[in-house]
Design a protein around this motif. Structure first.
Motif, PDB file in Angstrom:
ATOM      1  N   MET A 105     -34.106   3.066 -27.383  1.00  0.00           N
ATOM      2  CA  MET A 105     -33.165   3.258 -26.279  1.00  0.00           C
ATOM      3  C   MET A 105     -33.453   4.557 -25.538  1.00  0.00           C
ATOM      4  O   MET A 105     -33.372   4.610 -24.297  1.00  0.00           O
ATOM      5  CB  MET A 105     -31.733   3.259 -26.812  1.00  0.00           C
ATOM      6  N   VAL A 106     -33.785   5.611 -26.279  1.00  0.00           N
ATOM      7  CA  VAL A 106     -34.144   6.885 -25.641  1.00  0.00           C
ATOM      8  C   VAL A 106     -35.366   6.700 -24.758  1.00  0.00           C
ATOM      9  O   VAL A 106     -35.422   7.194 -23.618  1.00  0.00           O
ATOM     10  CB  VAL A 106     -34.408   7.961 -26.714  1.00  0.00           C
ATOM     11  N   LEU A 107     -36.365   5.975 -25.255  1.00  0.00           N
ATOM     12  CA  LEU A 107     -37.580   5.729 -24.477  1.00  0.00           C
ATOM     13  C   LEU A 107     -37.262   4.990 -23.183  1.00  0.00           C
ATOM     14  O   LEU A 107     -37.783   5.331 -22.107  1.00  0.00           O
ATOM     15  CB  LEU A 107     -38.572   4.925 -25.317  1.00  0.00           C
ATOM     16  N   GLU A 108     -36.385   3.989 -23.257  1.00  0.00           N
ATOM     17  CA  GLU A 108     -36.041   3.233 -22.053  1.00  0.00           C
ATOM     18  C   GLU A 108     -35.269   4.087 -21.052  1.00  0.00           C
ATOM     19  O   GLU A 108     -35.518   4.028 -19.843  1.00  0.00           O
ATOM     20  CB  GLU A 108     -35.229   1.993 -22.418  1.00  0.00           C
TER      21      GLU A 108
ATOM     22  N   LEU B  59     -34.863   5.747 -11.189  1.00  0.00           N
ATOM     23  CA  LEU B  59     -33.800   5.169 -10.367  1.00  0.00           C
ATOM     24  C   LEU B  59     -33.158   6.241  -9.486  1.00  0.00           C
ATOM     25  O   LEU B  59     -32.956   6.042  -8.284  1.00  0.00           O
ATOM     26  CB  LEU B  59     -32.754   4.516 -11.273  1.00  0.00           C
ATOM     27  N   GLY B  60     -32.823   7.400 -10.078  1.00  0.00           N
ATOM     28  CA  GLY B  60     -32.211   8.467  -9.311  1.00  0.00           C
ATOM     29  C   GLY B  60     -33.109   8.978  -8.198  1.00  0.00           C
ATOM     30  O   GLY B  60     -32.650   9.227  -7.071  1.00  0.00           O
ATOM     31  N   TRP B  61     -34.400   9.120  -8.495  1.00  0.00           N
ATOM     32  CA  TRP B  61     -35.337   9.615  -7.476  1.00  0.00           C
ATOM     33  C   TRP B  61     -35.454   8.635  -6.318  1.00  0.00           C
ATOM     34  O   TRP B  61     -35.480   9.035  -5.154  1.00  0.00           O
ATOM     35  CB  TRP B  61     -36.706   9.846  -8.110  1.00  0.00           C
ATOM     36  N   LEU B  62     -35.515   7.331  -6.621  1.00  0.00           N
ATOM     37  CA  LEU B  62     -35.644   6.330  -5.569  1.00  0.00           C
ATOM     38  C   LEU B  62     -34.418   6.312  -4.652  1.00  0.00           C
ATOM     39  O   LEU B  62     -34.544   6.249  -3.427  1.00  0.00           O
ATOM     40  CB  LEU B  62     -35.867   4.950  -6.189  1.00  0.00           C
TER      41      LEU B  62
ATOM     42  N   TYR C 181     -35.754  -0.679 -13.644  1.00  0.00           N
ATOM     43  CA  TYR C 181     -35.412  -1.403 -14.865  1.00  0.00           C
ATOM     44  C   TYR C 181     -36.580  -2.244 -15.365  1.00  0.00           C
ATOM     45  O   TYR C 181     -36.821  -2.349 -16.571  1.00  0.00           O
ATOM     46  CB  TYR C 181     -34.179  -2.282 -14.618  1.00  0.00           C
ATOM     47  N   VAL C 182     -37.304  -2.845 -14.438  1.00  0.00           N
ATOM     48  CA  VAL C 182     -38.478  -3.622 -14.828  1.00  0.00           C
ATOM     49  C   VAL C 182     -39.530  -2.710 -15.440  1.00  0.00           C
ATOM     50  O   VAL C 182     -40.163  -3.045 -16.449  1.00  0.00           O
ATOM     51  CB  VAL C 182     -39.054  -4.373 -13.608  1.00  0.00           C
ATOM     52  N   VAL C 183     -39.729  -1.544 -14.847  1.00  0.00           N
ATOM     53  CA  VAL C 183     -40.698  -0.581 -15.373  1.00  0.00           C
ATOM     54  C   VAL C 183     -40.306  -0.154 -16.791  1.00  0.00           C
ATOM     55  O   VAL C 183     -41.138  -0.132 -17.711  1.00  0.00           O
ATOM     56  CB  VAL C 183     -40.793   0.651 -14.447  1.00  0.00           C
ATOM     57  N   GLY C 184     -39.026   0.173 -16.977  1.00  0.00           N
ATOM     58  CA  GLY C 184     -38.564   0.579 -18.298  1.00  0.00           C
ATOM     59  C   GLY C 184     -38.749  -0.511 -19.331  1.00  0.00           C
ATOM     60  O   GLY C 184     -39.186  -0.251 -20.461  1.00  0.00           O
ATOM     61  N   SER C 185     -38.447  -1.745 -18.952  1.00  0.00           N
ATOM     62  CA  SER C 185     -38.610  -2.866 -19.877  1.00  0.00           C
ATOM     63  C   SER C 185     -40.081  -3.099 -20.208  1.00  0.00           C
ATOM     64  O   SER C 185     -40.433  -3.407 -21.358  1.00  0.00           O
ATOM     65  CB  SER C 185     -37.996  -4.129 -19.267  1.00  0.00           C
ATOM     66  N   ALA C 186     -40.956  -2.944 -19.224  1.00  0.00           N
ATOM     67  CA  ALA C 186     -42.390  -3.132 -19.453  1.00  0.00           C
ATOM     68  C   ALA C 186     -42.948  -2.093 -20.424  1.00  0.00           C
ATOM     69  O   ALA C 186     -43.946  -2.345 -21.103  1.00  0.00           O
ATOM     70  CB  ALA C 186     -43.143  -3.060 -18.127  1.00  0.00           C
ATOM     71  N   ILE C 187     -42.293  -0.936 -20.508  1.00  0.00           N
ATOM     72  CA  ILE C 187     -42.721   0.101 -21.443  1.00  0.00           C
ATOM     73  C   ILE C 187     -42.142  -0.131 -22.836  1.00  0.00           C
ATOM     74  O   ILE C 187     -42.836  -0.010 -23.856  1.00  0.00           O
ATOM     75  CB  ILE C 187     -42.299   1.484 -20.922  1.00  0.00           C
ATOM     76  N   VAL C 188     -40.865  -0.492 -22.891  1.00  0.00           N
ATOM     77  CA  VAL C 188     -40.160  -0.578 -24.168  1.00  0.00           C
ATOM     78  C   VAL C 188     -40.491  -1.851 -24.946  1.00  0.00           C
ATOM     79  O   VAL C 188     -40.658  -1.812 -26.178  1.00  0.00           O
ATOM     80  CB  VAL C 188     -38.637  -0.476 -23.931  1.00  0.00           C
TER      81      VAL C 188
END
Length: 495
Positions: free
Chosen positions: A357-360, A368-371, A385-392
């Motif tokens: 969860m920390v990694l995601e 998200l905040g920067w965008l 969210y897609v990027v985070g899921s692709a990593i986790v």
């Protein structure tokens, strides 16, 4: 199939039935409310719920996980869990009452103050729910669990829709939440005979396991509700409302179908956790069923987002279409690591869930905040969210493969046929949309869905079963699901 396996499978069917009914009611409710309320109404309540959920999640100690995984649970453990929950509810109510005015100032929405005050009362009321309800799952009595949650949902639906017609304001949504939580407390003492008493005797024992579950829940809150704070502060209530409704509909066919299976699987995992080979086979069976049932639904919502929004929400919600497509992809990726949390918990390794969860969070929220801060469209932020899921997801797959000694071949055996079926289904739906064209009215959108949904299901089913037969009908998800279906139909055939 073992006795435990049959109980889990039966429980999964009950939980799936509950979620199908619950989400059907939810879709009907959202369809009605979207035409009576405006996006800002949804956004306003989402902001208030973001604050409420912070305090609510600090009380998610995972007592149900701790109790279900124990072979012999004592009264002192149940009573202590109930007592600690009440203490948290009282503290949460006080905190919400104190945060009401600052929250209204933070979001620059004076109307939030009264909403948060109502949520403070809800926090106190719901904490008194009977702890005996979780024994339904521990004892694999899923039908009673089904009846309890369905009754709560029906009461909430009736109250929310009635209030929406009466007031046509955000108070309909708040009233629905109040009705659901209050009904849950009353019904919990009606449907279960257990009568808890105040006790702190097992506090140390329960909190020793639950601290990791609590931390994971808090981090999960920031993953789920983080956009509400960022969008609410930088883009306003309307953007929050569109994002929240889009996220709910996008994950409808994946998360909402995965949850009941995972809920039924956890008690089964707990009963075979001492046998690593049995646990491995149980995991493969559950994960295979989840992929088979939810992956095509997730792909379908991505392909049919346009007619889906126009048919259910109306043309005032067109901004939600690209969000549903992106967040639907996010939900489809998460299908491949659904019950990992349950496996780590029953093996006494809840800290692995926390690490993932920390990694995601480190992947999602900064991007998200920067965008949003840089002025990008909301759909650009949804890609975080897609990027985070692709990593986790790959990391989670590696961890669960190590702990259960799963090979690449084990994974491939339960995934390749549904993945192939979902891919061909996506091509068929793309061809259909190009042939019919995008709908320009609600009636056309409904007509498109009436054609597309059966077509997608037919293509997926024929592909999966055809390939399964072609490779010799191996012992796998298809055989288990067909056997379970025939077993359920046997009483009807006998009649």
């Amino acid at each position: 199939m073992t006795a435990i396996g049959k109980s889990v499978a039966t429980g999964a069917l009950w939980m799936i039935a509950l979620k199908v009914i619950e989400r059907s009611i939810g879709v009907i409710s959202t369809t009605i409310l979207a035409r009576l309320l405006i996006p800002a109404d949804f956004g306003l309540v989402a902001m208030a719920m973001a604050i409420f959920a912070v305090l609510e999640l600090t009380g998610q100690f995972g007592f149900d996980h701790a109790i279900i995984r124990k072979q012999d649970v004592t009264r002192s453990q149940l009573d202590t869990a109930w007592t600690l929950t009440i203490c948290h509810g009282l503290l949460s109510g006080l905190a919400l009452a104190l945060l009401a005015a600052p929250a209204a100032q933070f979001f620059k929405e004076p109307r939030l103050e009264d909403i948060v005050h109502v949520l403070a009362a809800i926090a106190v009321v719901q904490s008194f729910e009977n702890i005996g309800i979780m024994l339904f799952r521990k004892d694999l009595k899923f039908r009673k669990d089904f009846n309890f949650f369905l009754a709560k949902k029906l009461i909430a639906f009736a109250c929310t829709v009635s209030l929406a017609f009466a007031f046509k304001s955000y108070w309909a949504l708040v009233g629905g939440i109040l009705a659901s939580r209050t009904a849950g407390v009353i019904l919990s003492y009606v449907v279960h005979p257990y009568r808890p008493r105040l006790s702190f005797s097992a506090t140390r024992e329960l909190l020793g396991f639950s601290k990791w579950v609590l931390l994971t829940g808090i981090l999960g809150y920031f993953r789920t509700r983080g956009p509400d704070f960022i969008l609410g502060r930088l883009a306003g209530a309307g953007s929050v409302g569109v994002f929240r409704v889009a996220n709910e509909l996008a994950t409808l066919p994946t998360t909402e179908l995965m949850f009941p299976i995972a809920r039924a699987a956890y008690p089964g995992y707990a009963k075979v956790a001492h046998d690593r080979d049995a646990l491995k086979q149980a995991y493969l069976a559950v994960q295979g069923s989840i992929i088979m049932l939810t992956l095509p639904a997730g792909v379908g919502i991505v392909m049919l987002a346009d007619p889906f929004v126009k048919a259910l929400l109306g043309f005032n919600w067109l901004e939600a279409i690209p969000l549903i497509q992106i967040l639907g992809l996010y939900g489809a990726l998460r299908v491949f690591q659904t019950t990992n949390n349950a496996i780590f918990n029953v093996l006494g390794k809840p800290y692995w869930n926390t690490s993932l969860m920390v990694l995601e969070l480190l992947s999602v929220l900064p991007l998200l905040g920067w965008l949003i801060y840089s002025g990008h469209a909301i759909e650009s932020a949804a890609w975080s969210y897609v990027v985070g899921s692709a990593i986790v997801v790959p990391c989670a797959v590696i961890l669960i493969s190590r702990v259960l000694r799963l090979s690449f071949r084990d994974r491939l055996r339960i995934t390749w046929r549904p993945v192939l079926g979902a891919a061909l289904m996506a091509l068929a739906l793309e061809w259909l949309i190009r042939t019919l064209g995008l709908p320009t009215s609600t009636l056309e959108a409904v007509w498109t869905l009436l054609i597309a949904v059966p077509l997608g299901a037919l293509v997926f089913g024929i592909t999966v079963l055809g390939v399964w037969y072609a490779v010799g009908k191996p012992n796998g998800t298809e055989r288990k699901l067909l056997s379970l279906l025939l077993e359920r139909l046997q009483p009807l055939r006998a009649r």
